[in-house]
Design a protein around this motif. Sequence first.
Motif, short mmCIF file in Angstrom:
data_model
loop_
_atom_site.label_atom_id
_atom_site.label_comp_id
_atom_site.label_asym_id
_atom_site.label_seq_id
_atom_site.Cartn_x
_atom_site.Cartn_y
_atom_site.Cartn_z
N ASP A 104 0.81 -1.59 -0.28
CA ASP A 104 -0.04 -0.11 -0.08
C ASP A 104 0.87 1.53 -0.64
O ASP A 104 1.81 1.32 0.16
CB ASP A 104 -1.16 0.26 0.88
N THR A 105 0.14 2.51 -0.53
CA THR A 105 1.30 3.69 -1.22
C THR A 105 0.08 4.60 -0.30
O THR A 105 1.06 5.69 -0.05
CB THR A 105 1.54 3.96 -2.17
N GLN A 106 -0.85 4.63 0.07
CA GLN A 106 -1.84 5.45 0.64
C GLN A 106 -1.22 6.17 2.06
O GLN A 106 -1.35 5.16 3.00
CB GLN A 106 -3.52 5.37 0.39
N SER A 107 -0.78 7.17 2.12
CA SER A 107 0.49 8.21 3.02
C SER A 107 -1.87 8.29 4.81
O SER A 107 -2.15 9.21 3.65
CB SER A 107 0.69 8.79 2.97
N PHE A 108 -1.18 7.75 5.23
CA PHE A 108 -2.18 8.10 6.36
C PHE A 108 -1.90 8.61 7.44
O PHE A 108 -1.94 9.74 8.53
CB PHE A 108 -3.10 7.08 7.41
N GLY A 109 -0.52 9.67 7.44
CA GLY A 109 -0.05 10.34 8.20
C GLY A 109 0.74 9.85 9.37
O GLY A 109 0.30 8.29 9.56
N PHE A 110 1.59 10.35 10.61
CA PHE A 110 1.85 9.81 11.78
C PHE A 110 1.79 11.26 13.18
O PHE A 110 2.44 11.29 13.26
CB PHE A 110 3.38 9.51 11.36
N PRO A 111 0.97 11.33 13.11
CA PRO A 111 0.19 12.19 13.98
C PRO A 111 0.91 11.83 15.43
O PRO A 111 1.68 12.71 16.53
CB PRO A 111 -0.63 12.78 14.39
N VAL A 112 0.89 10.53 15.30
CA VAL A 112 1.60 9.93 16.83
C VAL A 112 2.53 9.86 17.24
O VAL A 112 3.09 10.04 18.35
CB VAL A 112 0.15 8.80 17.19
N CYS A 113 3.30 9.24 16.47
CA CYS A 113 5.09 9.78 16.81
C CYS A 113 5.64 10.80 16.73
O CYS A 113 6.33 10.63 17.18
CB CYS A 113 5.75 9.10 14.86
N GLN A 114 4.57 11.93 15.90
CA GLN A 114 5.64 14.25 16.85
C GLN A 114 5.18 14.06 17.61
O GLN A 114 4.35 15.20 17.68
CB GLN A 114 4.73 14.21 15.37
N ARG A 125 -0.72 3.04 20.95
CA ARG A 125 -1.66 3.93 19.52
C ARG A 125 -1.19 3.64 18.29
O ARG A 125 -2.48 2.38 17.98
CB ARG A 125 -2.19 4.89 20.48
N ILE A 126 -0.18 2.81 18.68
CA ILE A 126 0.33 2.96 16.84
C ILE A 126 0.21 1.31 16.84
O ILE A 126 -0.63 0.79 16.04
CB ILE A 126 2.19 3.60 16.62
N THR A 127 0.68 0.57 17.59
CA THR A 127 0.53 -1.06 17.16
C THR A 127 -0.94 -1.23 17.06
O THR A 127 -1.71 -2.11 16.37
CB THR A 127 0.91 -1.91 18.47
N LYS A 128 -1.98 -0.86 18.25
CA LYS A 128 -2.78 -1.35 18.16
C LYS A 128 -3.93 0.08 17.04
O LYS A 128 -4.87 -1.16 15.97
CB LYS A 128 -4.09 -0.39 19.26
N GLY A 129 -3.08 0.70 15.98
CA GLY A 129 -3.90 1.61 15.11
C GLY A 129 -4.23 -0.15 13.87
O GLY A 129 -4.70 0.45 12.57
N VAL A 130 -2.88 -0.97 14.04
CA VAL A 130 -2.58 -1.79 12.40
C VAL A 130 -4.19 -2.90 12.67
O VAL A 130 -4.57 -2.74 11.19
CB VAL A 130 -1.82 -2.53 12.58
N PRO A 135 -7.78 6.43 10.26
CA PRO A 135 -6.01 6.89 10.73
C PRO A 135 -6.64 7.30 12.31
O PRO A 135 -7.57 7.47 12.78
CB PRO A 135 -5.43 7.64 10.06
N TRP A 136 -5.56 7.53 13.42
CA TRP A 136 -5.69 8.47 14.14
C TRP A 136 -6.26 9.74 13.98
O TRP A 136 -5.70 9.90 13.07
CB TRP A 136 -4.17 8.26 15.38
#
Length: 253
Positions: A104-114, A125-130, A135-136
């Motif tokens: 997959d190439t559609q970007s959902f962003g990474f607000p949790v990471c930042q 949250r990131i592992t649960k988000g899978v 997106p979060w």
Amino acid sequence: MIMPQQIGIVGVPPLEIIRQLNAEQAAIIDLDEPQLVLPIDQSDQYLPRVYCAILRTVLLNALNLRLERIYVDVGPGKCDCALHVAAVLKDILSIPVIATRNTDTQSFGFPVCQSSLPLIEKMRRITKGVQSCQPWPQLPACPPTAGFWGVPPRDFSILAPFPDSTHIYGWTRCMENKTPADLELESYCNPAVPTVFFAQSFCAKTALAKHLAARHPKALWVDCDVSAGSSARAKIEAFLELSGVLGDGCAAG
């Protein structure tokens, strides 16, 4: 009352699979994470001890949980070892084990990471988000004072020494973005921020972690096997202290 089907996943299956499971209201079980309190050496019958602890955990979970089927991502977003584990599971289990290749190439962003959430909460949250095709929600970004690059550790306690202003990089960022095969995103790190480069012992990603750490001006490379020992945590604590990373606030950096 009809109970939802319990479906196991390994890695980050393609979004179309997650959408399907969400539509079915399936109970998605992340087999990469320890779901049961069992000694990991119970996997020795099927996998060598010198093997990624995450995939040994996958096998333990698959053998001992009541699942309807399992999706194992074996594409460039996971690893060849997952492909081999999928073959083992197909041979020893009576349920369907379905190999997927997430490109997959559609970007959902990474607000949790930042964000300024505690690092362990970020990782949860990131592992649960899978397990969701959504997106979060957006979170305020926090200027980084430290970085964690790598995969989600089997033992989250290794994340405890980091300040809340730690940004996440590497494959974990790809997880939140829902593009696990994005090598360019995985390889990104901030050279201005003291960064710990982490991989599970015996994981193929140790090569990239070590390579990027060698090129980074403020880096520590760490690997751990089943659990985070006191030595690894002490190294991280000393590195952060010597790098001037103190406190939990979101100071500019």
